[in-house]
Structures are given as structure tokens and as C-alpha cells.
Motif scaffolding. Structure first.
Motif, PDB file in Angstrom:
ATOM      1  N   HIS A 171      -2.160   7.747   9.274  1.00 29.63           N
ATOM      2  CA  HIS A 171      -3.443   7.538   9.069  1.00 29.63           C
ATOM      3  C   HIS A 171      -4.461   8.731   9.305  1.00 29.63           C
ATOM      4  CE1 HIS A 171      -1.634   3.452   8.969  1.00 29.63           C
ATOM      5  NE2 HIS A 171      -2.569   3.134   8.311  1.00 29.63           N
ATOM      6  N   GLU A 184      -4.036   3.690   3.311  1.00 34.67           N
ATOM      7  CA  GLU A 184      -4.639   2.339   3.062  1.00 34.67           C
ATOM      8  C   GLU A 184      -4.068   1.894   1.983  1.00 34.67           C
ATOM      9  OE1 GLU A 184      -8.484   0.338   0.977  1.00 34.67           O
ATOM     10  OE2 GLU A 184      -9.131   1.886   2.674  1.00 34.67           O
ATOM     11  N   SER A 236      -6.967  11.431   7.190  1.00 31.35           N
ATOM     12  CA  SER A 236      -7.306  10.480   6.234  1.00 31.35           C
ATOM     13  C   SER A 236      -7.199  11.562   4.730  1.00 31.35           C
ATOM     14  CB  SER A 236      -8.516   9.912   6.247  1.00 31.35           C
ATOM     15  OG  SER A 236      -8.584   8.901   5.362  1.00 31.35           O
ATOM     16  N   ASP A 295      -0.247   0.580   2.929  1.00 27.76           N
ATOM     17  CA  ASP A 295      -0.366  -0.345   4.078  1.00 27.76           C
ATOM     18  C   ASP A 295      -0.393  -1.547   3.520  1.00 27.76           C
ATOM     19  OD1 ASP A 295       0.004   1.375   6.314  1.00 27.76           O
ATOM     20  OD2 ASP A 295      -1.949   1.172   7.068  1.00 27.76           O
ATOM     21  N   TRP A 296      -1.504  -1.670   2.417  1.00 27.26           N
ATOM     22  CA  TRP A 296      -1.753  -2.865   1.638  1.00 27.26           C
ATOM     23  C   TRP A 296      -0.582  -3.092   0.926  1.00 27.26           C
ATOM     24  CZ3 TRP A 296      -2.093  -4.210  -3.675  1.00 27.26           C
ATOM     25  CH2 TRP A 296      -2.594  -5.506  -3.958  1.00 27.26           C
ATOM     26  N   ALA A 300      -9.598   5.736  -2.508  1.00 23.80           N
ATOM     27  CA  ALA A 300      -9.247   5.229  -1.203  1.00 23.80           C
ATOM     28  C   ALA A 300      -8.046   6.337  -0.548  1.00 23.80           C
ATOM     29  CB  ALA A 300      -8.656   3.923  -1.430  1.00 23.80           C
ATOM     30  N   ARG A 344      -6.460  -2.291  -5.729  1.00 26.15           N
ATOM     31  CA  ARG A 344      -5.853  -3.827  -5.290  1.00 26.15           C
ATOM     32  C   ARG A 344      -5.726  -4.441  -6.514  1.00 26.15           C
ATOM     33  NH1 ARG A 344      -7.411  -5.655   0.226  1.00 26.15           N
ATOM     34  NH2 ARG A 344      -8.124  -3.578   1.112  1.00 26.15           N
TER      35      ARG A 344
END
Length: 282
Positions: free
Chosen positions: A180, A227, A183, A230-231, A223, A273
Motif C-alpha cells: 500500500h 486498492e 501508493s 484488494d477489491w 486508483a 469496479r
């Protein structure tokens, strides 16, 4: 008045998606690629190898209204990039001139690799382009070839993903993780949106709307890679935890699609997403 026509050079994944969208608009579509058996139904085939100097025997006759150059390099090294993007484009421009064809506009599909910024900066069409890697340098050289050929628009696409472009999904299923900190921002566009932006620009130009010389093709929300990973791990229910990757991805910038949106373009998949959800549900 008859609908315009378009010659799509490199009618593969994104080019094929573009072809279907333009056929739905009642345009005549010519598709240039080596294996024309893989063209979408309804596309007029133009069998050609951009490494060959001779103009293809089945080159379109009469006026060509639009050209979209969206090839993919077969070799991911400097000679491969030069052959695909610089020399290949020069060849197509030469064939157009040989046949005295003057398209209303040429769209050249470039890449955000022309930007060397790596500190998380926001990037737009007017940001400095000072690439260090050969890929960005050669893309800029090819962009200049396009601009010198006549009316042209450069479309700098970011990381394309979609059906058939699922390497990250495969890595996550195998337990892939990334740190993380620091970033590292990434920029993405679904392959349907990449084709959709090209179609949007063609339609706008054909209708007489002002089309700029450069656009960034990216979704609404850059993004961090961590992130996204992880999603996806949660969405896929991945419990395995492989060794944390120490690989530093090239680049760390945030690309803006404000200029394309100002023209009226809206991405179907505004972030990773929605895009990955569509792939997984598909």
C-alpha cells in the motif's frame, strides 16, 4: 446523403469493437489486418501486412472518409514498436497518398506512456511529454507522423482491460498482493470504452462538431493498484496470500478525461469496479 466510411487499421480487439459500433451507425467499415478471417461480420476485409511496402491489392477504392490507426506491436521492444507505430503508420499514409485519398480525419491510437510523470500528478492533454522509455518516445514520433499527414487526432489510451485482457484477475486468483505504500496510481479504460471514445470522436467529426487534436482515453477514477487488488481479492473471495510483490509498476500518475467529457463523452464503466464487475458477471 450516404453514411461515411472508415478504414480501421489494426482491426483487432479494440478495432473490432469499434467496427461493430460503427456498423450499428450504418457506416461502411473497412478492416485492415493480416488475418481477415477474424474480422467482425459486416466489415469489408483488407488483407495486408504493414511490413510489406506494396499497397494491398484489395485496398479500398474511391474516397476514404476516416482512418483509425490502432495497431498492436507484435514485439514489445524498440524495433517492434518502431515497426508497428512509426513505420506502419508511414506506410498507410503513403498508400493513402498513392491512391489520392484525403481522409477528413485520421485518429491515431497512442498511449499515456508519452508522459514520464511519476509522483502521482494529475495529467491532461497539455501536460509535458518527456518520455524516458523507448515506448513513449516512439509513440510521440508516431503522433508527429499522424499530425503531419493532414487533419488528425491523437487518442492516448491508458491501461486497457476487458474480456480477454484479464492478466490482473489471473494474478489475484493466485494470491497476488502489492504494498500500500508507496501508493502507486494506475489509469485504466475498459476496452468497450476505448472503442466507444473512438466512435464518439468519429461521429462528432462527421456531424461537424469541433474535435481537438488530442484526447486522453481513461475512466473517471484513477486508483492505486493496491486498492484495485484488494477489491478484487474480496470480490473473488481469494484467501491465499502470496508473497507481496516488490515489482514497481512503470509510472505513477493520474490521467484526466475532462477534455473528452467536455465534448460529451461518458464512459460506460466509470471506474475499475464497474468494469471488472461486468467481466466477472459475463
Amino acid at each position: 446523403m450516404s453514411a461515411p466510411n472508415v478504414l480501421i487499421v489494426g482491426c483487432g480487439d479494440v478495432g473490432g469493437r469499434l467496427a461493430r459500433q460503427m456498423l450499428a451507425q450504418q457506416w461502411q467499415v473497412f478492416g485492415l489486418r493480416r488475418d481477415v478471417t477474424r474480422l467482425p461480420e459486416g466489415v469489408v476485409p483488407v488483407a495486408a501486412d504493414l511490413a510489406e511496402p506494396a499497397c494491398p491489392t484489395n485496398w479500398p477504392q474511391g474516397a476514404i472518409d476516416y482512418v483509425v490507426y490502432c495497431v498492436a506491436a507484435q514485439q514489445h521492444d524498440e524495433p517492434g514498436y518502431r515497426a508497428a507505430y512509426v513505420e506502419g503508420l508511414k506506410r498507410v499514409v503513403g498508400w493513402l497518398k498513392h491512391n489520392r485519398q484525403l481522409p477528413r480525419r485520421l485518429l491515431f491510437v497512442s498511449s499515456s506512456s508519452v508522459y514520464a510523470q511519476a509522483a502521482g500528478e494529475w495529467i491532461d492533454e497539455y501536460s509535458p511529454t518527456e518520455p524516458v522509455a523507448f515506448s513513449g518516445r516512439l509513440m510521440l514520433e508516431a503522433e508527429q507522423v499522424a499530425k503531419e499527414s493532414g487533419p488528425a487526432t491523437v487518442v492516448r489510451l491508458t491501461g486497457i482491460y476487458g474480456p480477454g485482457r484479464e492478466r490482473l484477475l489471473q494474478q489475484v486468483r493466485q494470491g497476488y498482493r502489492v504494498p500500500h505504500e508507496p501508493s502507486l496510481f494506475g489509469n485504466r479504460i475498459h476496452s468497450d470504452d476505448a472503442a466507444g471514445l473512438l466512435a464518439f470522436l468519429l461521429l462528432n467529426d462527421a456531424q461537424g462538431a469541433p474535435v481537438a487534436g488530442c484526447y486522453l482515453g481513461v475512466d473517471d477514477k484513477p486508483a492505486p493498484l493496491a486498492e484495485v487488488v484488494d477489491w478484487l481479492r474480496v470480490r473473488l473471495g481469494v484467501q491465499e496470500r502470496g508473497e507481496e510483490s516488490t515489482l514497481r509498476r512503470n509510472g505513477n500518475k493520474r490521467c484526466s478525461n475532462a477534455q473528452a467529457r467536455a465534448l460529451g463523452w461518458v464512459p460506460r464503466y466509470p471506474s475499475y469496479r464497474e468494469g471488472y464487475e461486468a467481466i466477472l458477471n459475463g
